[in-house]
Each structure stands twice: as structure tokens, then as C-alpha cells.
Design an enzyme around this catalytic site. Structure first.
Site, PDB file in Angstrom:
ATOM      1  N   GLY A  75       0.975  -1.091   0.138  1.00 52.78           N
ATOM      2  CA  GLY A  75       0.134   0.251  -0.024  1.00 52.78           C
ATOM      3  C   GLY A  75       0.558   1.261   0.050  1.00 52.78           C
ATOM      4  O   GLY A  75       0.417   2.479   0.155  1.00 52.78           O
ATOM      5  N   ALA A 100      -2.489  -1.633  -3.994  1.00 48.31           N
ATOM      6  CA  ALA A 100      -3.522  -0.563  -3.893  1.00 48.31           C
ATOM      7  C   ALA A 100      -3.059   0.644  -3.415  1.00 48.31           C
ATOM      8  O   ALA A 100      -2.379   0.695  -2.076  1.00 48.31           O
ATOM      9  CB  ALA A 100      -5.086  -1.055  -3.084  1.00 48.31           C
ATOM     10  N   SER A 101      -3.586   1.620  -3.836  1.00 46.72           N
ATOM     11  CA  SER A 101      -3.026   3.167  -3.336  1.00 46.72           C
ATOM     12  C   SER A 101      -3.676   3.285  -2.151  1.00 46.72           C
ATOM     13  O   SER A 101      -3.633   4.079  -1.105  1.00 46.72           O
ATOM     14  CB  SER A 101      -3.358   4.382  -4.403  1.00 46.72           C
ATOM     15  OG  SER A 101      -4.675   4.286  -4.598  1.00 46.72           O
ATOM     16  N   ASN A 102      -5.137   2.633  -1.911  1.00 45.78           N
ATOM     17  CA  ASN A 102      -6.102   2.561  -0.779  1.00 45.78           C
ATOM     18  C   ASN A 102      -6.668   1.608  -0.565  1.00 45.78           C
ATOM     19  O   ASN A 102      -7.263   0.926  -1.564  1.00 45.78           O
ATOM     20  CB  ASN A 102      -6.923   3.926  -0.762  1.00 45.78           C
ATOM     21  CG  ASN A 102      -7.441   4.462   0.428  1.00 45.78           C
ATOM     22  OD1 ASN A 102      -8.133   3.638   0.989  1.00 45.78           O
ATOM     23  ND2 ASN A 102      -7.446   5.968   0.846  1.00 45.78           N
ATOM     24  N   HIS A 135      -4.631  15.330   3.804  1.00 47.74           N
ATOM     25  CA  HIS A 135      -4.079  14.283   4.903  1.00 47.74           C
ATOM     26  C   HIS A 135      -3.339  15.011   6.308  1.00 47.74           C
ATOM     27  O   HIS A 135      -3.045  16.208   5.990  1.00 47.74           O
ATOM     28  CB  HIS A 135      -3.204  13.346   4.049  1.00 47.74           C
ATOM     29  CG  HIS A 135      -3.734  12.466   3.262  1.00 47.74           C
ATOM     30  ND1 HIS A 135      -4.119  12.492   1.959  1.00 47.74           N
ATOM     31  CD2 HIS A 135      -4.153  10.966   3.381  1.00 47.74           C
ATOM     32  CE1 HIS A 135      -4.968  11.631   1.458  1.00 47.74           C
ATOM     33  NE2 HIS A 135      -4.703  10.729   2.401  1.00 47.74           N
ATOM     34  N   HIS A 136      -2.805  14.216   6.989  1.00 53.05           N
ATOM     35  CA  HIS A 136      -1.915  14.693   8.171  1.00 53.05           C
ATOM     36  C   HIS A 136      -0.592  15.229   7.848  1.00 53.05           C
ATOM     37  O   HIS A 136      -0.265  14.786   6.658  1.00 53.05           O
ATOM     38  CB  HIS A 136      -1.876  13.439   9.253  1.00 53.05           C
ATOM     39  CG  HIS A 136      -1.389  12.119   8.560  1.00 53.05           C
ATOM     40  ND1 HIS A 136       0.162  11.748   8.159  1.00 53.05           N
ATOM     41  CD2 HIS A 136      -2.090  11.129   7.982  1.00 53.05           C
ATOM     42  CE1 HIS A 136      -0.095  10.605   7.573  1.00 53.05           C
ATOM     43  NE2 HIS A 136      -1.147  10.120   7.477  1.00 53.05           N
ATOM     44  N   LYS A 139       2.548  12.762   6.301  1.00 59.63           N
ATOM     45  CA  LYS A 139       2.156  12.353   5.051  1.00 59.63           C
ATOM     46  C   LYS A 139       3.192  12.708   3.842  1.00 59.63           C
ATOM     47  O   LYS A 139       3.460  13.957   3.759  1.00 59.63           O
ATOM     48  CB  LYS A 139       0.940  12.137   4.315  1.00 59.63           C
ATOM     49  CG  LYS A 139       1.009  11.427   2.974  1.00 59.63           C
ATOM     50  CD  LYS A 139      -0.628  11.245   2.410  1.00 59.63           C
ATOM     51  CE  LYS A 139      -0.651  10.378   1.160  1.00 59.63           C
ATOM     52  NZ  LYS A 139      -0.098   9.113   1.452  1.00 59.63           N
ATOM     53  N   GLY A 145      -1.460   8.965  -3.238  1.00 60.88           N
ATOM     54  CA  GLY A 145      -1.917   7.886  -4.300  1.00 60.88           C
ATOM     55  C   GLY A 145      -3.236   7.649  -4.415  1.00 60.88           C
ATOM     56  O   GLY A 145      -3.672   7.300  -5.626  1.00 60.88           O
TER      57      GLY A 145
END
Length: 238
Positions: A75, A100-102, A135-136, A139, A145
Site C-alpha cells: 500500500g 492498492a493506493s488505498n 492528509h495529516h 504524509k 496515491g
């Protein structure tokens, strides 16, 4: 099932918790400090590896697993420029590779609906399309992604757009992606179609990492015994 965790940050620890609760065994927990121990794992002592690391480490980790007969679920994001190489390595080694990117089931439904909406909205050129992701602060890669995957889904229906670009570099020929980094944000993705008159949005907001971790573990349980390159569409039959 014997699981090797390559990357033991927040995601790795959440996956470990879920895996142990389901009766799986964690045979290794690798970080940048003990990454050299990867050479001690192979198909005889590991059923599957779950890889969540930094962009600069991901490809080498995946390649090692494929060359040593370990089915690998990854991931990691920010390394996709070498995805074709990883896919070729999987083929050459008759390996098992899931990317998978997510891994969130909700996000992958978001991807599915995103492609469908784009195929319809392309007929209405007055609506300008853009993506925003938040995002946080920890990251590393930008855009995410997940945002890139969403962009690729849109671009299938917008041949007039020449790829995507971060907002500060975007032109009329590219799909703009706005990236923000804020405190305590797990992950938010919004696709917006806007005119001066109105806007249409499709969004996904994550409230915890559990959805990502449970999806990754589901993929790890599904992958062994299958050969080739797979993704969430295969797992979810989308």
C-alpha cells in the site's frame, strides 16, 4: 497464516492488531532500523508480506518478496513510476503481487463511482473538474496515491486533458489536484465539478485507519495461491 509486516508505523501496528485478533501470526516487523533482516524471510517461513513503507524503499521491498516466493501486498505510495517494473518482476518470478493506493472498501467504491460520474459529466464541458485531498502532516508524498488513482479514473473520460498536475502547476490542459496537509486528518478526497451556477461533489472522508488496515488484511488473506498482479477491483469484484 504467517504474516511479515514490512513497515511498522501506524498502519502496520493497526494491521498487526487486527491480524492477531483473527488468529494470524506476525513473523516479523521491519522498520528502517532493522530493514536488513528482510533477507531472513522467504517462502518457507512467510505466507504473505504486507508492505507499507516510504516511496524510496517500496520497490526494493516488493522486488525482494517476488524474487523469494513471498506473496506481497503493498500500500506504499509515491513509487508508482516503477510499477511496471514490479509487474514485470512478478511475471518473471511467477509471483503474487497485490497493490492498492488505498485499501478502504469505501474508497474503492468511491473510485468506482468516480469513474462512472466522470463518464457522464464529460458530456457537460461547462463543468470544470478538480480533485482536492487532505492528509495529516506526516504524509510524505503529494498528491496522495488515492488522489492519483481518482485522477486516472477521471482522465479515462477526458482525453482532452493531458494528465494531472498539482494546482500550482496546473494548466487548462491538465486536471488540477489540490493537496493540503493538516493536523489530525486521516484522509479526505473530494472530486468537484463546478460552474458559476452550481457545483457537484463526490467525497470520501476517513474517520480512522481501521478501514485501510482491514482491507489490507483482507487482501493478504485472499492473495496466497493466486499468481499475477491484482488490485481492489479483483478483491471486491468491481
Amino acid at each position: 497464516m504467517k504474516i511479515l509486516l514490512i513497515g511498522y508505523g501506524k498502519m502496520g501496528k493497526t494491521i498487526e492488531e487486527l491480524a492477531l485478533a483473527k488468529g494470524h501470526e506476525i513473523v516479523g516487523k521491519l522498520t528502517h532500523e532493522n530493514a536488513g533482516q528482510l533477507s531472513g524471510f522467504n517462502s518457507t517461513n512467510t505466507d504473505v508480506a504486507i508492505e507499507f513503507t516510504h516511496p524510496e524503499a517500496a520497490f526494493d521491498n516488493i522486488s525482494y518478496c517476488l524474487k523469494n516466493g513471498i506473496p506481497v501486498v503493498s500500500g506504499s505510495t509515491g513509487w508508482q513510476n516503477r510499477f511496471a517494473e514490479a509487474s514485470e518482476s512478478c511475471k518473471e518470478n511467477n509471483g503474487s503481487f497485490f497493490y492498492a493506493s488505498n485499501f478502504s472498501i469505501g474508497v474503492n467504491l468511491f473510485f468506482h463511482f468516480n469513474e462512472y460520474i466522470a463518464s457522464r459529466m464529460q458530456q457537460y464541458p461547462d463543468y470544470a473538474v478538480q480533485i482536492k485531498e487532505i492528509h495529516h502532516l506526516q504524509k510524505v508524498d503529494k498528491p496522495s496515491g488515492t488522489a492519483i488513482t481518482a485522477a486516472e479514473g477521471i482522465l479515462k473520460s477526458y482525453p482532452e486533458l493531458n494528465g494531472w498536475a498539482l494546482e500550482e502547476n496546473a494548466t487548462d490542459e491538465k486536471l488540477p489536484i489540490i493537496s493540503e496537509r493538516l493536523e489530525n486528518v486521516i484522509g479526505t478526497h473530494v472530486v468537484r465539478y463546478a460552474t458559476a451556477i452550481d457545483e457537484i461533489e463526490l467525497s470520501h472522508v476517513a474517520h480512522s485507519r481501521t478501514g485501510f488496515a482491514s482491507g489490507a488484511l483482507m487482501a493478504a488473506e485472499w492473495l496466497p495461491g493466486r499468481k499475477g498482479v491484482f488490485g481492489m477491483k479483483d478483491l471486491l469484484n468491481l
